[in-house]
Design a protein around this motif. Structure first.
Motif, PDB file in Angstrom:
ATOM      1  N   GLY A 193       2.966 -10.777   1.603  1.00  0.00           N
ATOM      2  CA  GLY A 193       3.401 -10.055   0.403  1.00  0.00           C
ATOM      3  C   GLY A 193       4.914  -9.926   0.356  1.00  0.00           C
ATOM      4  O   GLY A 193       5.656 -10.905   0.491  1.00  0.00           O
ATOM      5  N   THR A 194       5.361  -8.711   0.144  1.00  0.00           N
ATOM      6  CA  THR A 194       6.796  -8.454   0.049  1.00  0.00           C
ATOM      7  C   THR A 194       7.522  -8.880   1.322  1.00  0.00           C
ATOM      8  O   THR A 194       8.641  -9.407   1.270  1.00  0.00           O
ATOM      9  N   SER A 195       6.897  -8.695   2.458  1.00  0.00           N
ATOM     10  CA  SER A 195       7.539  -9.078   3.719  1.00  0.00           C
ATOM     11  C   SER A 195       7.673 -10.597   3.828  1.00  0.00           C
ATOM     12  O   SER A 195       8.584 -11.099   4.483  1.00  0.00           O
ATOM     13  N   VAL A 204       7.856 -10.215  10.260  1.00  0.00           N
ATOM     14  CA  VAL A 204       8.482  -9.261   9.347  1.00  0.00           C
ATOM     15  C   VAL A 204       7.361  -8.399   8.776  1.00  0.00           C
ATOM     16  O   VAL A 204       6.502  -8.902   8.044  1.00  0.00           O
ATOM     17  N   SER A 263       4.996  -2.043   8.061  1.00  0.00           N
ATOM     18  CA  SER A 263       4.093  -1.131   8.773  1.00  0.00           C
ATOM     19  C   SER A 263       3.950  -1.487  10.250  1.00  0.00           C
ATOM     20  O   SER A 263       3.657  -0.633  11.080  1.00  0.00           O
ATOM     21  N   GLY A 264       4.101  -2.770  10.546  1.00  0.00           N
ATOM     22  CA  GLY A 264       3.836  -3.232  11.910  1.00  0.00           C
ATOM     23  C   GLY A 264       2.353  -3.301  12.229  1.00  0.00           C
ATOM     24  O   GLY A 264       1.969  -3.493  13.389  1.00  0.00           O
ATOM     25  N   THR A 319      -0.028  -5.019   9.895  1.00  0.00           N
ATOM     26  CA  THR A 319      -0.728  -5.990   9.043  1.00  0.00           C
ATOM     27  C   THR A 319      -1.452  -7.024   9.909  1.00  0.00           C
ATOM     28  O   THR A 319      -0.832  -7.701  10.737  1.00  0.00           O
ATOM     29  N   VAL A 368       2.291   2.578  -2.197  1.00  0.00           N
ATOM     30  CA  VAL A 368       1.754   1.286  -1.757  1.00  0.00           C
ATOM     31  C   VAL A 368       2.762   0.166  -2.044  1.00  0.00           C
ATOM     32  O   VAL A 368       2.941  -0.755  -1.246  1.00  0.00           O
ATOM     33  N   ALA A 369       3.440   0.260  -3.161  1.00  0.00           N
ATOM     34  CA  ALA A 369       4.446  -0.759  -3.490  1.00  0.00           C
ATOM     35  C   ALA A 369       5.631  -0.637  -2.537  1.00  0.00           C
ATOM     36  O   ALA A 369       6.209   0.436  -2.392  1.00  0.00           O
ATOM     37  N   ALA A 370       5.983  -1.737  -1.912  1.00  0.00           N
ATOM     38  CA  ALA A 370       7.131  -1.733  -0.997  1.00  0.00           C
ATOM     39  C   ALA A 370       8.410  -1.853  -1.816  1.00  0.00           C
ATOM     40  O   ALA A 370       8.566  -2.798  -2.594  1.00  0.00           O
ATOM     41  N   GLN A 404      14.677  -4.451   4.772  1.00  0.00           N
ATOM     42  CA  GLN A 404      14.345  -5.703   5.477  1.00  0.00           C
ATOM     43  C   GLN A 404      15.415  -6.748   5.205  1.00  0.00           C
ATOM     44  O   GLN A 404      15.869  -7.452   6.115  1.00  0.00           O
ATOM     45  N   LEU A 413       5.453  -9.955  -8.067  1.00  0.00           N
ATOM     46  CA  LEU A 413       4.462  -9.258  -7.237  1.00  0.00           C
ATOM     47  C   LEU A 413       4.489  -7.762  -7.550  1.00  0.00           C
ATOM     48  O   LEU A 413       3.439  -7.130  -7.748  1.00  0.00           O
ATOM     49  N   LYS A 414       5.694  -7.201  -7.595  1.00  0.00           N
ATOM     50  CA  LYS A 414       5.796  -5.761  -7.841  1.00  0.00           C
ATOM     51  C   LYS A 414       5.215  -5.417  -9.195  1.00  0.00           C
ATOM     52  O   LYS A 414       4.478  -4.453  -9.343  1.00  0.00           O
ATOM     53  N   GLU A 436       1.369  -5.671  -9.244  1.00  0.00           N
ATOM     54  CA  GLU A 436       0.773  -4.661  -8.361  1.00  0.00           C
ATOM     55  C   GLU A 436       0.679  -3.297  -9.046  1.00  0.00           C
ATOM     56  O   GLU A 436      -0.345  -2.628  -8.965  1.00  0.00           O
ATOM     57  N   VAL A 464      -2.673  -3.454   5.367  1.00  0.00           N
ATOM     58  CA  VAL A 464      -3.869  -4.296   5.282  1.00  0.00           C
ATOM     59  C   VAL A 464      -4.266  -4.707   6.704  1.00  0.00           C
ATOM     60  O   VAL A 464      -3.684  -5.620   7.279  1.00  0.00           O
TER      61      VAL A 464
HETATM   62  O1  M6R Z   1       3.447  -3.632   6.248  1.00  0.00           O
HETATM   63  P1  M6R Z   1       3.753  -5.038   5.861  1.00  0.00           P
HETATM   64  O2  M6R Z   1       5.190  -5.247   5.551  1.00  0.00           O
HETATM   65  O3  M6R Z   1       3.261  -6.040   6.853  1.00  0.00           O
HETATM   66  O4  M6R Z   1       2.937  -5.262   4.524  1.00  0.00           O
HETATM   67  C1  M6R Z   1       2.829  -6.533   3.957  1.00  0.00           C
HETATM   68  C2  M6R Z   1       2.217  -6.478   2.573  1.00  0.00           C
HETATM   69  O5  M6R Z   1       0.913  -5.977   2.623  1.00  0.00           O
HETATM   70  C3  M6R Z   1       3.031  -5.596   1.607  1.00  0.00           C
HETATM   71  O6  M6R Z   1       4.377  -5.979   1.558  1.00  0.00           O
HETATM   72  C4  M6R Z   1       2.459  -5.652   0.186  1.00  0.00           C
HETATM   73  O7  M6R Z   1       2.637  -6.930  -0.360  1.00  0.00           O
HETATM   74  C5  M6R Z   1       3.112  -4.560  -0.654  1.00  0.00           C
HETATM   75  N1  M6R Z   1       2.137  -3.619  -1.149  1.00  0.00           N
HETATM   76  C6  M6R Z   1       3.882  -5.088  -1.831  1.00  0.00           C
HETATM   77  O8  M6R Z   1       4.483  -4.074  -2.572  1.00  0.00           O
END
Ligand code: M6R
Length: 352
Positions: free
Chosen positions: A55-57, A99, A102-103, A105, A151-153, A160, A229-230, A233, A349
């Protein structure tokens, strides 16, 4: 709590200047413009580098890979779920960077485990102290964004990007005064976008559109992916982001007067070809909103401008993304969505 904001997403977007100051603290020198990251002091310049993220990462990973390639270190970004450590050259000269905000995923952890098994050196770039990623890698660098509830990063993406830029400068041993000065100015520049953005009023005009497209080139390409993506979402509207060069290879078939196109127009390399992309979509009657540091280049040909301050080319994606975060937020707000907890999604996730 939300400190007076309607949603955590809005609060966290507004926390970005502070998050970035935290990320930079003690890592850039006032004296000689050098960059150092205490936690990874023993990490040497790798022969090649691979990023894994979701995702965002993953978008931050793409940005990082380009930063490293520009510094002469071969670098590739992988969706963590598609990482194939056995098939790519991975050995002790390879640095694999997970990347993950949350560390936790699952796909990213699994890619890190594969890399460990293949003998790579591993590094986690994460926000959460003591997270699984931080424990399962040889090294860890913290992005120091502070807790992210929505939830949205948002702020974690900005942090990052800054952390990965510091990492690129440190590992490549290239310290440029212009880059360090641009980094130092970044928090105030983000603040000026937050204070003056016209994203809310512009978004209102297009609240009923069928779909939203985002195009960018070079450093702008990862911003285009992230912008889409944002938006999908938090608004549940169809959005797609792709490199501007891909437009003619398919997506253009969908472009019309009900599909606004957000174009990232920054950086010298991107501008000329991006202007052609803008003309291509306008010829199909698509409204165009430019996110740009050079309004004079586009004002006469686009419908709206979301302006960002001038900065070092490698920081333009960080600023451009702030405008797109506001676009997604205000559109979701206007549509009455459950912004902080979008349907079907989880903050972290933990299944593959
Ligand atoms: O915790 P993480 O950075 O590993 O999460 C990865 C993706 O699940 C996360 O960036 C997701 O795409 C976001 N909800 C986007 O806003």
């Amino acid at each position: 709590g939300k400190s007076g904001y309607d949603h955590y997403m809005c609060k966290e977007i507004n926390e970005q200047p502070r998050a970035i100051r935290n990320c930079l603290r003690g890592r850039i020198s006032e004296i000689d413009a050098s960059v150092s990251i205490d936690e990874i002091g023993d990490l040497a310049r790798p022969e090649r580098i691979q990023f894994v993220g979701c995702g965002t990462s993953y978008h931050a990973s793409r940005y990082a890979a380009r930063l490293f390639r520009r510094r002469g270190i071969p670098a590739t970004a992988f969706y963590a779920s598609e990482y194939d450590a056995g098939a790519v050259p991975v050995n002790e000269e390879t640095l694999v960077v997970g990347v993950t905000q949350s560390g936790e995923t699952a796909d990213t952890l699994s890619a890190i485990r594969d890399a460990n098994r293949c003998g790579a050196e591993t590094l986690a770039v994460t926000n959460v102290v003591g997270s699984s990623a931080s424990r399962e890698t040889d090294h860890v660098m913290y992005i120091r964004a502070g807790p992210e509830i929505s939830v949205a990063a948002t702020k974690t993406f900005a942090s990052q990007q800054v952390a990965l830029l510091l990492l690129a400068s440190t590992l490549a041993g290239d310290y440029s005064r212009s880059l360090v000065e641009a980094l130092r100015a970044l928090p105030d520049q983000i603040q000026s976008i937050l204070d003056g953005s016209r994203a809310s009023e512009i978004t209102d005009v297009y609240a009923r559109s069928d779909a939203y497209f985002f195009i960018g080139r070079g450093y702008g390409a990862s911003v285009a992916l992230e912008g889409a993506l944002k938006l999908k979402e938090v608004t549940y509207k169809h959005a797609e982001g792709f490199p501007g060069g891909e437009l003619k290879h398919g997506p253009l078939a969908l472009v019309g007067d009900r599909t606004p196109v957000f174009a990232i127009v920054t950086g010298e390399s991107a501008t000329g070809k991006m202007l052609s992309n803008i003309k291509e979509v306008e010829a199909r009657d698509a409204p165009v909103i430019a996110v740009t540091d050079s309004p004079s280049a586009v004002e006469s040909i686009v419908d709206h401008v979301l302006r960002i301050p001038e900065t070092h080319e490698q920081l333009t994606p960080i600023l451009a993304n702030v405008q797109l975060q506001l676009v997604a937020y205000w559109l979701a707000h206007r549509l009455g969505r459950s912004i902080d907890k979008p349907r079907n999604l989880a903050k972290s996730v933990t299944v593959e």
